[in-house]
Write a protein that holds these residues in place. Structure first.
Motif, PDB file in Angstrom:
ATOM      1  N   VAL A   1       2.197  -1.989   4.550  1.00 61.37           N
ATOM      2  CA  VAL A   1       1.873  -0.567   4.405  1.00 61.37           C
ATOM      3  C   VAL A   1       3.142   0.236   4.128  1.00 61.37           C
ATOM      4  O   VAL A   1       4.122   0.152   4.874  1.00 61.37           O
TER       5      VAL A   1
ATOM      6  N   ILE B   1       0.850  -1.190   0.000  1.00 59.53           N
ATOM      7  CA  ILE B   1       0.000   0.000   0.000  1.00 59.53           C
ATOM      8  C   ILE B   1       0.884   1.237   0.000  1.00 59.53           C
ATOM      9  O   ILE B   1       1.441   1.636   1.010  1.00 59.53           O
TER      10      ILE B   1
ATOM     11  N   VAL C   1      -6.975   3.639   0.225  1.00 61.79           N
ATOM     12  CA  VAL C   1      -7.271   2.618   1.235  1.00 61.79           C
ATOM     13  C   VAL C   1      -7.836   3.296   2.477  1.00 61.79           C
ATOM     14  O   VAL C   1      -7.259   4.255   3.000  1.00 61.79           O
TER      15      VAL C   1
ATOM     16  N   ILE D   1      -0.671  -8.016   3.564  1.00 59.41           N
ATOM     17  CA  ILE D   1      -0.671  -6.556   3.492  1.00 59.41           C
ATOM     18  C   ILE D   1       0.635  -5.991   4.060  1.00 59.41           C
ATOM     19  O   ILE D   1       1.076  -6.382   5.148  1.00 59.41           O
TER      20      ILE D   1
ATOM     21  N   HIS E   1      -6.335  -8.153   4.671  1.00 58.16           N
ATOM     22  CA  HIS E   1      -7.130  -7.455   3.669  1.00 58.16           C
ATOM     23  C   HIS E   1      -7.119  -5.950   3.923  1.00 58.16           C
ATOM     24  O   HIS E   1      -6.788  -5.494   5.028  1.00 58.16           O
ATOM     25  N   VAL E   2      -7.500  -5.206   2.897  1.00 59.97           N
ATOM     26  CA  VAL E   2      -7.705  -3.772   3.040  1.00 59.97           C
ATOM     27  C   VAL E   2      -9.090  -3.442   2.514  1.00 59.97           C
ATOM     28  O   VAL E   2      -9.639  -4.141   1.650  1.00 59.97           O
TER      29      VAL E   2
ATOM     30  N   GLU F   1      -9.175   1.255   5.281  1.00 60.48           N
ATOM     31  CA  GLU F   1      -8.899   0.409   6.449  1.00 60.48           C
ATOM     32  C   GLU F   1      -7.814  -0.598   6.100  1.00 60.48           C
ATOM     33  O   GLU F   1      -7.791  -1.140   4.994  1.00 60.48           O
ATOM     34  N   VAL F   2      -6.944  -0.848   7.064  1.00 64.09           N
ATOM     35  CA  VAL F   2      -5.858  -1.804   6.874  1.00 64.09           C
ATOM     36  C   VAL F   2      -5.986  -2.919   7.897  1.00 64.09           C
ATOM     37  O   VAL F   2      -6.142  -2.660   9.098  1.00 64.09           O
ATOM     38  N   HIS F   3      -5.941  -4.167   7.432  1.00 61.11           N
ATOM     39  CA  HIS F   3      -5.958  -5.348   8.287  1.00 61.11           C
ATOM     40  C   HIS F   3      -4.845  -6.287   7.812  1.00 61.11           C
ATOM     41  O   HIS F   3      -4.353  -6.159   6.690  1.00 61.11           O
TER      42      HIS F   3
ATOM     43  N   LEU G   1      -1.442   5.709   7.350  1.00 60.80           N
ATOM     44  CA  LEU G   1      -2.417   4.623   7.279  1.00 60.80           C
ATOM     45  C   LEU G   1      -2.369   3.706   8.495  1.00 60.80           C
ATOM     46  O   LEU G   1      -3.187   2.815   8.625  1.00 60.80           O
TER      47      LEU G   1
END
Length: 449
Positions: free
Chosen positions: A279, A17, A251, A277, A258-259, A253-255, A284
């Motif tokens: 970052v 990301i 983006v 993911i 998944h995003v 939300e970041v997990h 973020l």
């Protein structure tokens, strides 16, 4: 014999990301490990703080214009991606300082980030005054360990050499180079400084030793065609390895797996992208230790000026750093055509200057500041073209390791720190993959250990 669905054997995609330098370097390292990689970028271009603009037919750096050569990290990486023959050095000319009292003087000849090797040298006294210079000399009387555990460059210099040396000399240099006050610059950003302080029992002697030990040549370098040449090369590498770079993808939300993408409509179903993911985009992720995640803006003014003999003589060397309280709004000026021979050749007699600001300037403000700092008349009609550029920097933070993060928000400022951290993160992720693969193939090892 039953055939398996190709989707079942396809490796999980890694989503990077952010397409700044950290994200591009990380993506290249990961694809070289055999991962499927995709880069998502919120803006319409890659490179982050490494950017260019075209003014009057000249391609000029509108972000980072150089990299530190100390340690060889960036040079080594440039060689790895085939840019060794594009590395250029600046002209061997001094930089100047617009001091707090309003006079413009050459920076001390033997210094590091403005920290003087000899506080009583005439070029230091000219900036900090005799009282400040004598206070700086107390450094030589203090035991080496004094201040060695302080966390920032500002705290260390203040403890050993006093406020005058810090605020009048070191602060303008650090702010011009790192866009931050020395009180916010970690000592670790100057590798070897504490080691040599303890070895030499003096901060001044540590600076002298580091300058002696430094490899021959300039402390900074750039690339022919500007630092954006690095972005071009990294994008070409990713294209060669089949790594997609998607632009305009924001983006929300970041997990870890998944995003969630930002939607332009409140009633739209949010899009989810799944994968491993990483970052590489400031802001973020939230800090876990209460440190600031606020981004700060750096503003640049680029001016292309008509040919002028007084400017061509480079009256202030490669540029001028500005102390606070002088009446000049700019924090620093780079005389680009005096610093880089390749830009001078392309400019064909025109002069290029670049000024940095804490707040958005006007082109007229930039013209007036350039006139004051360079000590020559620059009438409005001599300004052929100009551009104001703003880019964001992230404050350094500590983050939860559940989602890997790269970039200056965790690595610190400077290409060397960013590239080294991105590569180290890729190596760690690769080692984690191998460990997980081993545990999957041989679960009995885990159960019997």
């Amino acid at each position: 014999m039953t055939s398996r669905d190709p989707a079942e054997t396809q490796p999980i995609e890694t989503l990077v990301i952010g397409a700044g330098i950290a994200g591009l370097v990380l993506a290249r390292e990961l694809v070289l490990q055999g991962r499927r990689v995709r880069v998502l970028e919120a803006s319409d271009r890659a490179g982050g703080q490494v950017a260019s603009v075209e003014l009057d037919g000249l391609r000029l750096d509108a972000g980072a214009e150089a990299f530190a050569t100390r340690g060889g990290t960036v040079r080594g990486y440039l060689e790895r991606i085939g840019l060794a023959d594009r590395i250029i050095a600046p002209r061997d000319a001094p930089a100047w300082l617009h001091a707090a009292e309003g006079q413009t003087v050459p920076l001390p000849a033997v210094s590091l980030l403005g920290i003087p090797a000899a506080p009583l040298a005439a070029d230091v006294v000219a900036v900090v005054g005799r009282r400040g210079a004598w206070r700086g000399l107390l450094d030589a009387l203090l035991p080496g360990p004094v201040g060695s555990r302080l966390p920032t460059v500002g705290a260390l210099v203040r403890r050993r050499m006093g406020d005058a040396v810090l605020e009048k000399l070191v602060a303008p240099v650090v702010e011009g180079i790192h866009s931050t006050h020395p009180d916010d610059l970690p000592v670790s950003a100057v590798p070897g400084l504490v080691h040599h302080l303890l070895r030499e029992n003096s901060l001044g002697r540590a600076v002298a030793r580091m300058r002696i030990d430094a490899p021959a040549g300039s402390l900074v370098a750039s690339l022919e065609g500007g630092m954006a040449t690095l972005v071009d090369a990294l994008l070409a590498e990713l294209d060669r390895f089949g790594v997609p770079v998607e632009y305009g993808v924001r983006v929300a939300e970041v997990h870890p797996d998944h995003v969630v993408l930002a939607s332009e409509r409140d009633d739209a179903e949010p899009e989810v992208r799944r994968g491993h993911i990483v970052v590489a985009a400031p802001g973020l992720v939230d800090p876990v230790d209460g440190s600031s995640a606020v981004q700060t803006a750096t503003h640049l003014a680029l001016l292309v000026l008509a040919p002028d003999e007084a400017l061509a003589a480079a009256p202030r060397g490669t540029g001028v750093l500005v102390a606070r309280g002088t009446g000049v709004v700019a924090r620093a000026l780079t005389h680009v055509t005096a610093k880089w021979a390749t830009v001078q050749a392309a400019a064909d007699g025109r002069e290029v200057v670049r000024l940095s600001y804490e707040r958005t300037p006007t082109l007229e403000q930039a013209r007036r500041d350039a006139e004051a700092l360079l000590g020559v008349s620059i009438p409005s009609e001599r300004v052929i073209a100009g551009e104001i550029v703003t880019w964001l920097r992230a404050g350094r933070i500590a983050v939860d390791a559940e989602v890997p993060v790269v970039g200056e928000q965790v690595a610190g400022t400077g290409l060397a720190a960013v590239i080294a951290h991105a590569r180290a993160t890729a190596e760690r992720l690769g080692a984690d993959d191998q460990r997980a693969e081993t545990e999957t193939e041989h679960p009995e090892k885990e159960s019997t250990s």
